[in-house]
Design an enzyme around this catalytic site. Structure first.
Site, PDB file in Angstrom:
ATOM      1  N   SER A 245       0.844  -1.192   0.000  1.00 22.16           N
ATOM      2  CA  SER A 245       0.000   0.000   0.000  1.00 22.16           C
ATOM      3  C   SER A 245       0.879   1.243   0.000  1.00 22.16           C
ATOM      4  CB  SER A 245      -0.903   0.008   1.233  1.00 22.16           C
ATOM      5  OG  SER A 245      -0.148   0.385   2.371  1.00 22.16           O
ATOM      6  N   LYS A 246       0.230   2.372  -0.160  1.00 25.97           N
ATOM      7  CA  LYS A 246       0.970   3.642  -0.179  1.00 25.97           C
ATOM      8  C   LYS A 246       1.808   3.796   1.079  1.00 25.97           C
ATOM      9  CE  LYS A 246       0.001   6.694  -3.559  1.00 25.97           C
ATOM     10  NZ  LYS A 246       0.038   7.908  -4.178  1.00 25.97           N
ATOM     11  N   ARG A 247       1.302   3.274   2.179  1.00 26.96           N
ATOM     12  CA  ARG A 247       2.010   3.433   3.444  1.00 26.96           C
ATOM     13  C   ARG A 247       3.368   2.728   3.449  1.00 26.96           C
ATOM     14  NH1 ARG A 247      -1.721   1.237   7.265  1.00 26.96           N
ATOM     15  NH2 ARG A 247      -3.107   1.160   5.470  1.00 26.96           N
ATOM     16  N   GLY A 249       5.445   3.079   1.317  1.00 30.36           N
ATOM     17  CA  GLY A 249       6.389   3.918   0.598  1.00 30.36           C
ATOM     18  C   GLY A 249       6.368   3.648  -0.899  1.00 30.36           C
TER      19      GLY A 249
END
Ligand code: GLU
Length: 474
Positions: A245-247, A249
């Site tokens: 996911s975007k989290r 990075g």
């Protein structure tokens, strides 16, 4: 039959590096076979659309060189390629289902469906729409959803990546094909579009595998031959546990391009997530990928996203570039201070850092000291393992000896190297002491290219002047 693959993203979010892997693989399959690669934007859910996301997808594909032969912005023989422009066509397909007795107007309100669900729960049975088919459904006028009338059966099918798959009849249910807002569902629209566009390979993510038995049922109801199905495993976060996911990075493709990742390196990296050709080779150019890619070598388990690997790969591509080409690519990345320096000087600097550069946006950090005198940073000495053991007097002596030595040099790298080696011997110091000290004094940076080469580019005047600044400070 000509191979025709498609990338069919929904513009409901930005495309991160994982999402674009599906596009790359579909592109490779088409190019390898001399077929066509189609871009289709799947707008079936107006509420989830994000402004600009369609353009973002188009820009991302262009940035990586994944050129499509047909698409919303360039048209093609099966236009339109934007689902929201194909609504009349879905109505025709829907009519075909109605005429064949394979779809019905769904008369139930949300409350009624909720009641069916609760009843099923009480009876400890799975809730299925097909257990609640209305006896005399009204004629469908578009004001209610249109639901597919399934014919449940067991299925076995071949997936080009996952191998032989099967599912029992319980996986099959009546699903909505047309919504009351006039839009088709994804489940229906993609099948109509793939048929209309003569798509031969459906390459997509793992999230659709549970619905595949329903899709197989619908192909049959519409009298369609099924395309080759290929399911891509998930891309997992760096810990290898959950979906990327975007989290984690994972930036989107255009962010990486802006940071100075080379499209070639991104392509090679993306391909390597879950695929290799069975040899030790780790880096592939696009022509090599087109030659060697095959769906049956895509691994079935999730692939891990490892940004350090991307960094390493990008560095490898940067090292391979002819200096000229790298220089062109670096134009927008120089530190502001570099603007006053002639091109030759910047080229010489670039030649020195090429070896260590991992991405172009790193250029200011790697080269600033070539263009500006950084202030003396005492921590570079006090934090240095060996240098911190020397007294100020010892440091001063070494710097004075260096000054005297460099005064004599013509400042070619070779001459500098010889004189520095001679000084090393004379001073009785280790390179890690003497050369580190000179490096720190002349750059005030934590790292730099080879010392002699760096001094040669900085030139005599600047080098001596910086040694003097360090001395004065001490
Ligand atoms: N619109 C779907 C998605 O974005 C496409 C799946 C498919 O390729 O059929 O995931």
């Amino acid at each position: 039959m000509t191979t025709r693959t498609r990338f069919a993203p929904s513009p409901t979010g930005y495309l991160h590096v994982g999402g674009i892997r599906t596009a790359l693989f579909a592109y490779l399959v088409a190019r390898q076979a001399g077929g066509q690669f189609v871009l289709r934007l799947e707008y079936t859910d107006k509420k989830r659309e994000i402004e600009g996301a369609g353009q973002h997808i188009i820009d991302s594909l262009h940035a990586l060189g994944l050129t499509y032969d047909e698409g919303p912005d360039i048209g093609g023989p099966y236009a339109p390629y934007l689902q929201s422009d194909r609504l009349p066509r879905y109505r025709e397909w829907a009519q075909q289902l109605i005429d064949a007795g394979r779809a019905y107007a769904d008369p139930y309100s949300a409350e009624e469906v909720q009641q069916f669900r609760e009843e099923a729960q009480k009876a400890k049975k799975p809730f299925l729409y097909r257990n609640h088919r209305p006896e005399n459904p009204p004629e469908w006028d578009g004001s209610t959803p249109l639901r597919f009338k399934s014919e449940p059966q067991d299925y076995e099918w071949e997936d080009a990546v996952m191998g032989q798959l099967h599912a029992g009849k319980e996986a099959i249910d009546d699903f909505i094909v047309m919504k009351s807002d006039g839009y088709p569902t994804y489940n229906f629209a993609h099948i109509c579009d793939d048929a209309d566009m003569e798509i031969t390979h459906v390459i997509r993510g793992q999230e659709f595998i549970a619905s595949t038995p329903n899709f197989l049922n619908l192909y049959e109801a519409l009298g369609l031959e099924r395309p080759i199905l290929a399911t891509m495993p998930h891309i997992l976060g760096p810990d290898g546990n959950k979906k990327l996911s975007k989290r984690d990075g994972a930036k989107d493709v255009l962010d990486y391009i802006r940071d100075g990742y080379l499209p070639e390196a991104l392509v090679s990296f993306i391909a390597s997530m879950g695929w290799n050709d069975g040899t030790e080779q780790e880096i592939f150019t696009m022509p090599q990928l087109i030659e060697k890619f095959s769906l049956n070598k895509v691994q079935r388990a999730g692939a891990r996203f490892d940004e350090r690997r991307l960094l390493w790969m990008n560095g490898a591509f940067i090292r391979e570039l002819p200096l000229n080409e790298l220089f062109m690519k670096c134009q927008d990345y120089w530190p502001a201070e570099a603007a006053d320096y002639p091109e030759d000087y910047r080229r010489a600097v670039l030649a020195l850092v090429q070896e260590r550069m991992k991405y172009l946006a790193e250029l200011p950090e790697l080269t600033r000291f070539f263009f500006t005198d950084l202030p003396v940073n005492p921590e570079l000495i006090s934090g240095h393992k060996q240098l911190k053991k020397l007294s100020t007097e010892e440091l001063r002596t070494l710097l004075q000896q260096t000054q005297a030595t460099l005064e004599q040099s013509d400042f070619t790298a070779l001459d500098l190297q010889n004189r520095l080696n001679a000084l090393l011997e004379k001073s009785g110091q280790k390179p890690a002491v003497l050369f580190s000290l000179i490096r720190i004094a002349t750059t005030q940076a934590p790292a730099s290219p080879g010392l002699a080469e760096t001094l040669a580019v900085l030139g005599k005047e600047v080098s001596l002047q910086r040694l003097q600044s360090q001395l004065s400070y001490l």
